[in-house]
Design a protein around this motif. Sequence first.
Motif, PDB file in Angstrom:
ATOM      1  N   LEU A  72       0.827  -1.202   0.000  1.00  0.00           N
ATOM      2  CA  LEU A  72       0.000   0.000   0.000  1.00  0.00           C
ATOM      3  C   LEU A  72       0.865   1.257   0.000  1.00  0.00           C
ATOM      4  N   THR A  76       0.709   3.836  -3.209  1.00  0.00           N
ATOM      5  CA  THR A  76       0.137   5.167  -2.998  1.00  0.00           C
ATOM      6  C   THR A  76       1.199   6.256  -2.888  1.00  0.00           C
ATOM      7  N   SER A  97      -4.524   1.907   6.349  1.00  0.00           N
ATOM      8  CA  SER A  97      -5.300   1.611   5.145  1.00  0.00           C
ATOM      9  C   SER A  97      -6.348   2.676   4.860  1.00  0.00           C
ATOM     10  N   THR A  98      -7.033   3.130   5.903  1.00  0.00           N
ATOM     11  CA  THR A  98      -8.173   4.017   5.691  1.00  0.00           C
ATOM     12  C   THR A  98      -7.805   5.493   5.775  1.00  0.00           C
ATOM     13  N   CYS A 101      -4.013   6.105   3.703  1.00  0.00           N
ATOM     14  CA  CYS A 101      -4.016   5.810   2.264  1.00  0.00           C
ATOM     15  C   CYS A 101      -5.377   5.989   1.608  1.00  0.00           C
ATOM     16  N   PHE A 103      -8.285   4.308   1.751  1.00  0.00           N
ATOM     17  CA  PHE A 103      -9.140   3.194   1.349  1.00  0.00           C
ATOM     18  C   PHE A 103     -10.477   3.285   2.072  1.00  0.00           C
ATOM     19  N   VAL A 106     -11.653  -1.316   5.698  1.00  0.00           N
ATOM     20  CA  VAL A 106     -11.156  -2.659   5.412  1.00  0.00           C
ATOM     21  C   VAL A 106     -11.703  -3.671   6.407  1.00  0.00           C
ATOM     22  N   VAL A 182     -10.666  -5.002  -0.974  1.00  0.00           N
ATOM     23  CA  VAL A 182     -10.742  -3.537  -1.044  1.00  0.00           C
ATOM     24  C   VAL A 182      -9.584  -3.010  -1.903  1.00  0.00           C
ATOM     25  N   ALA A 183      -8.393  -3.548  -1.685  1.00  0.00           N
ATOM     26  CA  ALA A 183      -7.226  -3.122  -2.475  1.00  0.00           C
ATOM     27  C   ALA A 183      -7.392  -3.481  -3.952  1.00  0.00           C
ATOM     28  N   GLN A 186      -9.591  -1.010  -5.537  1.00  0.00           N
ATOM     29  CA  GLN A 186      -8.901   0.268  -5.678  1.00  0.00           C
ATOM     30  C   GLN A 186      -7.889   0.238  -6.818  1.00  0.00           C
TER      31      GLN A 186
END
Length: 191
Positions: A72, A76, A97-98, A101, A103, A106, A182-183, A186
Amino acid sequence: MAHYYKFFGNLVDLDCIIQDLKLVLAKTEDIDFPEHENGLIADIFPDITRKSFIVSLLITLDEQFKVYCGILKETTGQTLKWNELKGSALERFITYSTKVCGFATVSDNSSKQLLTGLIEVRNCIVHNSSCLDGFGKRKVIESFAAQVDGVTIEDDIVYLNVEGCINCADLVFDFMSKAYNVALEQFPKEH
């Protein structure tokens, strides 16, 4: 496209690792010990292998957090590393993650709560020999045991049967699978 394959490849690797851990557990459960006068090996061995399974499973989860956040970071262009954040590994993973980055979530609250319970079971195994007496996160483990088949508490000791170990492995895989999906959304695979 390379980002898609990194996330996808690590999801496949995780599935293989989880399946291998389950296979090793099944094989160790099949070991038949000769009768001894005191029978201790037959009584102690399953407990040790199941505890080892949980510890190995959580080592795998910690490694997944690190790998996922590393990919990640790379995809990113973040300069901040996930382990530079404060909190538990689970909290840092979700925050990185959220919030860092960007997202979508998650993890839902139920999955996070179950995973927190599993992490505390591992901590209790490692730091307090599975004994809840004097363990600071007793309520978290009691809640976890009430929700996960195969995890019980008897005389203040946490016990796992084979089904409990398998359920814990599935919990870890489901949690990380959602994050990987989720990734993958994205960073979709380009045609």
